[in-house]
Structure formats: C-alpha cells, structure tokens
Design a protein around this motif. Structure first.
Motif, PDB file in Angstrom:
ATOM      1  N   PRO A 276       2.926  11.154   8.504  1.00  0.00           N
ATOM      2  CA  PRO A 276       2.864  11.414   7.062  1.00  0.00           C
ATOM      3  C   PRO A 276       3.418  12.818   6.807  1.00  0.00           C
ATOM      4  O   PRO A 276       2.964  13.773   7.434  1.00  0.00           O
TER       5      PRO A 276
ATOM      6  N   HIS B 135       0.856  -1.180   0.000  1.00  0.00           N
ATOM      7  CA  HIS B 135       0.000   0.000   0.000  1.00  0.00           C
ATOM      8  C   HIS B 135       0.894   1.232   0.000  1.00  0.00           C
ATOM      9  O   HIS B 135       2.035   1.178   0.428  1.00  0.00           O
ATOM     10  N   SER B 136       0.387   2.348  -0.462  1.00  0.00           N
ATOM     11  CA  SER B 136       1.274   3.502  -0.622  1.00  0.00           C
ATOM     12  C   SER B 136       1.822   3.993   0.711  1.00  0.00           C
ATOM     13  O   SER B 136       2.960   4.426   0.793  1.00  0.00           O
ATOM     14  N   VAL B 137       1.025   3.891   1.766  1.00  0.00           N
ATOM     15  CA  VAL B 137       1.486   4.331   3.088  1.00  0.00           C
ATOM     16  C   VAL B 137       1.018   3.310   4.121  1.00  0.00           C
ATOM     17  O   VAL B 137      -0.130   2.865   4.087  1.00  0.00           O
ATOM     18  N   VAL B 138       1.928   2.930   5.017  1.00  0.00           N
ATOM     19  CA  VAL B 138       1.624   1.914   6.026  1.00  0.00           C
ATOM     20  C   VAL B 138       1.868   2.525   7.402  1.00  0.00           C
ATOM     21  O   VAL B 138       2.875   3.209   7.609  1.00  0.00           O
ATOM     22  N   ASP B 139       0.956   2.289   8.332  1.00  0.00           N
ATOM     23  CA  ASP B 139       1.191   2.699   9.718  1.00  0.00           C
ATOM     24  C   ASP B 139       2.052   1.651  10.407  1.00  0.00           C
ATOM     25  O   ASP B 139       1.761   0.458  10.322  1.00  0.00           O
TER      26      ASP B 139
ATOM     27  N   LEU C  92      12.742   1.890   1.355  1.00  0.00           N
ATOM     28  CA  LEU C  92      11.686   2.348   2.244  1.00  0.00           C
ATOM     29  C   LEU C  92      12.153   3.494   3.126  1.00  0.00           C
ATOM     30  O   LEU C  92      13.309   3.516   3.582  1.00  0.00           O
TER      31      LEU C  92
ATOM     32  N   GLU D 240       5.692  -8.533   4.189  1.00  0.00           N
ATOM     33  CA  GLU D 240       5.674  -8.181   2.766  1.00  0.00           C
ATOM     34  C   GLU D 240       6.301  -9.310   1.944  1.00  0.00           C
ATOM     35  O   GLU D 240       5.816  -9.644   0.857  1.00  0.00           O
TER      36      GLU D 240
ATOM     37  N   THR E 275       5.172   6.194  10.085  1.00  0.00           N
ATOM     38  CA  THR E 275       4.650   5.973   8.745  1.00  0.00           C
ATOM     39  C   THR E 275       5.738   5.350   7.888  1.00  0.00           C
ATOM     40  O   THR E 275       6.877   5.838   7.895  1.00  0.00           O
TER      41      THR E 275
ATOM     42  N   ARG F 223       6.751   4.110   3.958  1.00  0.00           N
ATOM     43  CA  ARG F 223       6.350   4.242   2.557  1.00  0.00           C
ATOM     44  C   ARG F 223       7.553   4.042   1.657  1.00  0.00           C
ATOM     45  O   ARG F 223       8.699   4.075   2.119  1.00  0.00           O
ATOM     46  N   ARG F 224       7.264   3.820   0.377  1.00  0.00           N
ATOM     47  CA  ARG F 224       8.321   3.740  -0.626  1.00  0.00           C
ATOM     48  C   ARG F 224       9.050   5.085  -0.666  1.00  0.00           C
ATOM     49  O   ARG F 224       8.406   6.134  -0.655  1.00  0.00           O
TER      50      ARG F 224
ATOM     51  N   ASP G 168      13.793  11.840  -0.500  1.00  0.00           N
ATOM     52  CA  ASP G 168      14.235  11.122   0.708  1.00  0.00           C
ATOM     53  C   ASP G 168      15.706  10.722   0.643  1.00  0.00           C
ATOM     54  O   ASP G 168      16.260  10.273   1.657  1.00  0.00           O
TER      55      ASP G 168
END
Lengths: 164, 164
Positions: free
Chosen positions: B73, B2-6, B67, B124, B15, B17-18, B23
């Motif tokens: 976020p 998913h685009s953003v994971v808690d 990651l 994952e 948070t 994310r990719r 970054d």
C-alpha cells in the motif's frame, strides 16, 4: 450519428439507424439464425427479459451504439452490429472503437451490405476521434476473415475468450 | 471492488487498487517499457494531455476499471491492466468483461503476479455477473499465449485491428 443513414450498395439502398426497443426481437433472430450463434441464443425461450435488460444497458450508455439496418425507413431489420467506444491509456490515450455481433440476413448477403456497414462503422469511429477499430472473429469463419482483410483489417492478434 | 485488494503470490503479497490520477505516469511508463509498446507511447514527449484526458474518461465511467498493482500500500506501481464491462445482446444478453493493456514490470515477472492479476479480474467479472471474459494478444507474444491458455482461456478467435 445522424438519426438515419442511407447505406448504398450496388443493388439497393438500405437504412441504418440506432436500434430501438422494438428492434430487439428481430436483432436476436438474426443472432440466432447464425450457425455459431444458434446454440447460444434463446429467441423463443423464457429468457427474454435478459435481452431486454441488455438492450436497456446498451441504450443508456452513449459509449455503445447498437445499430439496426433495414430494407427501407420503417422496413424489415436485415442487419445489425454493435459499436462500442472504449477509452484507454495505451497508444497515447487512444479511444478504440470495437465492433461486436455483426450479422446480415442471409437473403441480403453478397451484395455489399456487410462492407457498407463496416465502412460506415470505420467512418463513425474516425468522426469520434478513435485511433483504432478492433473486432474478433471466430476462427471457423474463414469467409469473414477474407472480408475483414479486404476492408483493410489485419489479423495480428489472437482473440482469447473464457466462458464463466 | 473493495478499495484495496491483497494479491498474494508464492513470493510476496502485492496490492491491487483502482488507479488514481497520480498513477498515470507510472502506468504509461509500464506501457512504454514493453517491447511492442515502445514505439506507440510517448511518455516523455508533448503528448501528456492525451493521457490525462484518457484517464479522466476511464475514471468517469463505472464500466471501466483501470487498475494499479503496487509492491505495498503506497508502494511503487509495478503492474497494470484495464477491465471494461460491455453489455451486448449476443449470448442471451451477456455482459462481457474485456481485459486490455496488461503489463507487469520486468523485475516482478516470473513469480505469479500476472496470474494473480488475471485470476482477480476473472473473479471480478464473475462477481459482476459477466458471462465471458475476453482479451486479444499480439500474435508475436507467444509467452503470453501460453500464459492465458494455462489460465483457461481459449484462442478461438482472430483479433482484427485497423489503425485510423
């Protein structure tokens, strides 16, 4: 890589090339002949499509190079290894070459074929601009550890695995 | 993914994310802040294009997932790791998930963030059908070894490296 490479050892000259679909069975036979690999492979069972699917994935991605070593051009497959080229940010954006699943047929050991294969892999990594070559080796394979140390590798890391 | 994971820890929720191009600098800062990484990175030097080139290579290939973990976020990057999914013939054509370059900002250690990151990575890997998760850790990082052992990993392999 060139399509076919001569791998000269003291005794004889082998041929190294990118594996093709017809090499999958003899390569899996080499993996299964290994003492530690015997229980992990299923060369005669019903699981053949899993190997073919894996070969297709390797073959489709230029980041992976599955290699077959034969006794002559067109000869029997007696060695194999997989090279993967992995980009990463660490070490100033270094690409790593990773070596997996190195096997030499027992009748072709002791004559320098393994060393010739790894030396070729290190050279190929250099040609592709890699900063590092890495591999892990089961702690029970003490002969392999002496072999890699002799070739200049340092066992500075612990190799952790988790089976899912 | 998913685009953003808690990523929930006992204390707070991060948070994951990719990573995106913006970054790269904070991720390299995390790599450079590490004791063993300090001499290997060049976050302020002239080598910046190498990092950007490496990021582009990682980002272009769906086999790699770099990651970024942030405090919220849009918040500060305080953690990173790279996951790579590697096809291979061994172990009945198993895909391996490989974890590289795991770092947590020192102000965010000790609260379970590292464990939450690795647990997410293992999940994952499972979702992508991998049979194995693997990583290597410098032999001087004894805290990291206890950490991975606690998470179920086995240090059954020697990790060999050869710098080119």
């Amino acid at each position: 890589m060139h399509s076919v490479v001569d791998l000269a050892t003291g005794e004889k000259t082998y041929t190294l090339r990118r594996a093709v679909a017809a090499d999958v069975r003899p390569i899996v036979a080499l993996l299964a002949a290994d003492q530690l690999g015997a229980t992990r492979e299923d060369p005669d069972g019903g699981d053949w499509t899993a190997y073919e699917r894996a070969f297709a994935a390797i073959d489709a991605d230029p980041a992976h190079l599955l290699l077959a070593v034969t006794t002559s051009p067109g000869g029997e497959v007696v060695g194999t290894m997989q090279l993967s080229f992995l980009p990463g940010l660490a070490r100033r954006g270094a690409t790593r070459a990773q070596i997996e699943a190195v096997r030499v047929h027992e009748r072709h050991r002791g004559g320098g074929l393994g060393a010739a294969m790894i030396s070729w892999a290190v050279g190929e990594a250099r040609r592709r601009g890699c900063a590092l070559v890495q591999l892990t080796s089961d702690k029970r394979r003490s002969d392999a550890h002496r072999f890699y140390t002799r070739l200049g590798f340092t066992a500075g890391h612990e190799g952790f695995k988790l089976a899912l």
